[in-house]
Design an enzyme around this catalytic site. Structure first.
Site, PDB file in Angstrom:
ATOM      1  CB  CYS A  74      28.387  46.624  32.363  1.00 28.93           C
ATOM      2  SG  CYS A  74      27.287  45.206  32.171  1.00 28.93           S
ATOM      3  CB  CYS A  78      24.406  43.927  38.626  1.00 27.87           C
ATOM      4  SG  CYS A  78      24.214  42.857  37.178  1.00 27.87           S
ATOM      5  CB  CYS A  81      27.993  45.694  39.203  1.00 27.53           C
ATOM      6  SG  CYS A  81      29.440  45.570  38.126  1.00 27.53           S
ATOM      7  CB  CYS A 118      39.601  34.451  36.528  1.00 26.26           C
ATOM      8  SG  CYS A 118      39.724  32.941  37.527  1.00 26.26           S
ATOM      9  CB  CYS A 150      38.446  30.925  34.792  1.00 25.52           C
ATOM     10  SG  CYS A 150      36.736  31.234  35.334  1.00 25.52           S
ATOM     11  CB  CYS A 210      33.468  29.110  37.789  1.00 27.63           C
ATOM     12  SG  CYS A 210      33.897  30.199  39.163  1.00 27.63           S
ATOM     13  NE  ARG A 282      37.436  28.460  41.864  1.00 28.00           N
ATOM     14  CZ  ARG A 282      38.552  27.741  41.732  1.00 28.00           C
ATOM     15  NH1 ARG A 282      39.632  28.073  42.427  1.00 28.00           N
ATOM     16  NH2 ARG A 282      38.595  26.695  40.926  1.00 28.00           N
TER      17      ARG A 282
END
Length: 341
Positions: A74, A78, A81, A118, A150, A210, A282
């Protein structure tokens, strides 16, 4: 009790009905949220459990399975991450998984009791073309299994959100991560406003939202409460609110952060339950660092969904047999897969 309340099963395309005596608000002040968060812990848990039992009468827990369909590489930064290409975390960039492989994993998850599947792709944004077309086929296949589908794919355009809805996507995950004030310390490659725009596109397309965040990233109590306030003051509350505890991964800028204390996790979940009484809250990343008693306390505080399986994207998660044994010991029943779709 109304027929609507009796028939509610906690699935993405429904919002839990609001019983008499429970108020849903969208105008919380930071002072109000902070006052809830800082209540004596047992008082806070009692308040949250009371509201939770009023709304979710059956008190079942939804089991969700999360698969990384495109791992690593990616371009974003972040700080939490391990999939960011710029960090040396040992996560290798992989191609998008093939549709049959994903649907086989979904089928296996359903057989294990998951009602929500998901799919996460380490993209900054969705690009039109063969890969997005494959994701649409994955969504259709998951829905054909009778599960909620999802996805979390990064930023979307209006037309992409519409195509996902047409494919049958139940929910789109796009977390705010932290407060607007703390956000710049965690991410510089995408703005807070970018995230809010994506949420609006998802909502406008008719897809369930979500959206939650991560605690333990060096934020203050005000930051934590402001994240929850931002979520709760949306025009429509997210139907699903994942609360994650940071899993500090070596090689990321947040690798030295201390593990989130159970009390902080419980306070965050309980406050989320009180602010957003109709939402599925969740218990997400960070469960591997929590003992059984801590997880049960989170469920007492209003968490009514667990992610299960060996991995949560690229970080460890308690094994399936452990989860089932915990629920059985506690007498907690999982939601059954829907039979009507």
């Amino acid at each position: 009790m109304s027929d609507t309340a009796e028939s509610f099963h906690g699935h993405a395309h429904h919002a839990a009905p609001v019983p008499e005596g429970v108020t849903v608000r969208h105008d919380w002040s930071l002072a109000e949220v902070k006052a809830l968060y800082q209540l004596p812990l047992l008082d806070l848990v009692h308040k949250a459990q009371t509201v939770h039992r009023q709304v979710f009468v059956e008190n079942k827990v939804q089991l969700c399975s999360l698969l990384s369909i495109k791992t690593g590489g990616c371009p974003e930064d972040c700080a939490y991450c391990p999939q960011a290409a710029r960090y040396k975390t040992g996560v290798k960039a992989e191609k998008l998984m093939a549709v049959p492989e994903v649907l086989a994993a979904a089928s296996q998850a359903r057989a294990a009791g998951a009602t929500r599947f998901c799919m996460g792709a380490a993209w900054r944004e969705v690009k039109d073309g063969p890969q997005f077309d494959s994701v649409l086929e994955m969504v259709k296949g998951v829905r054909a299994l009778g599960m909620e589908a999802c996805a979390t794919l990064g930023m979307l355009t209006d037309s992409q959100a519409k195509r996902l809805r047409e494919a049958g996507l139940s929910a789109y995950n796009h977390n705010l991560d932290t407060s607007p004030e703390h956000y710049g310390d965690i991410i510089s490659t995408r703005t807070y406003d970018d995230r809010l725009k994506t949420l609006n596109r998802v909502r406008d397309a008719g897809i369930s939202v979500c959206c939650g965040g991560i605690i333990g990233m060096g934020e203050s109590v005000d930051d934590r409460c402001n994240l929850l306030r931002t979520l709760a003051n949306q025009e429509v509350h997210p139907e699903s609110v994942p609360i994650n505890a940071l899993v500090a991964v070596e090689g990321t800028p947040l690798s030295d952060q201390q593990r989130v204390e159970t009390v902080d996790m419980v306070r965050t979940i309980a406050t989320a339950r009180l602010l957003m009484p109709q939402s599925m809250v969740r218990l997400s990343a960070g469960r591997m660092q929590m003992n059984e008693e801590a997880q049960l306390l989170c469920m007492m505080a209003g968490a009514n969904s667990l992610f299960f399986g060996e991995k949560l994207l690229t970080t460890g998660n308690p094994e399936y047999t452990q989860d089932m044994a915990l629920l059985e010991k506690a007498g907690i029943r999982p939601l059954e897969p829907r039979q009507d779709r």
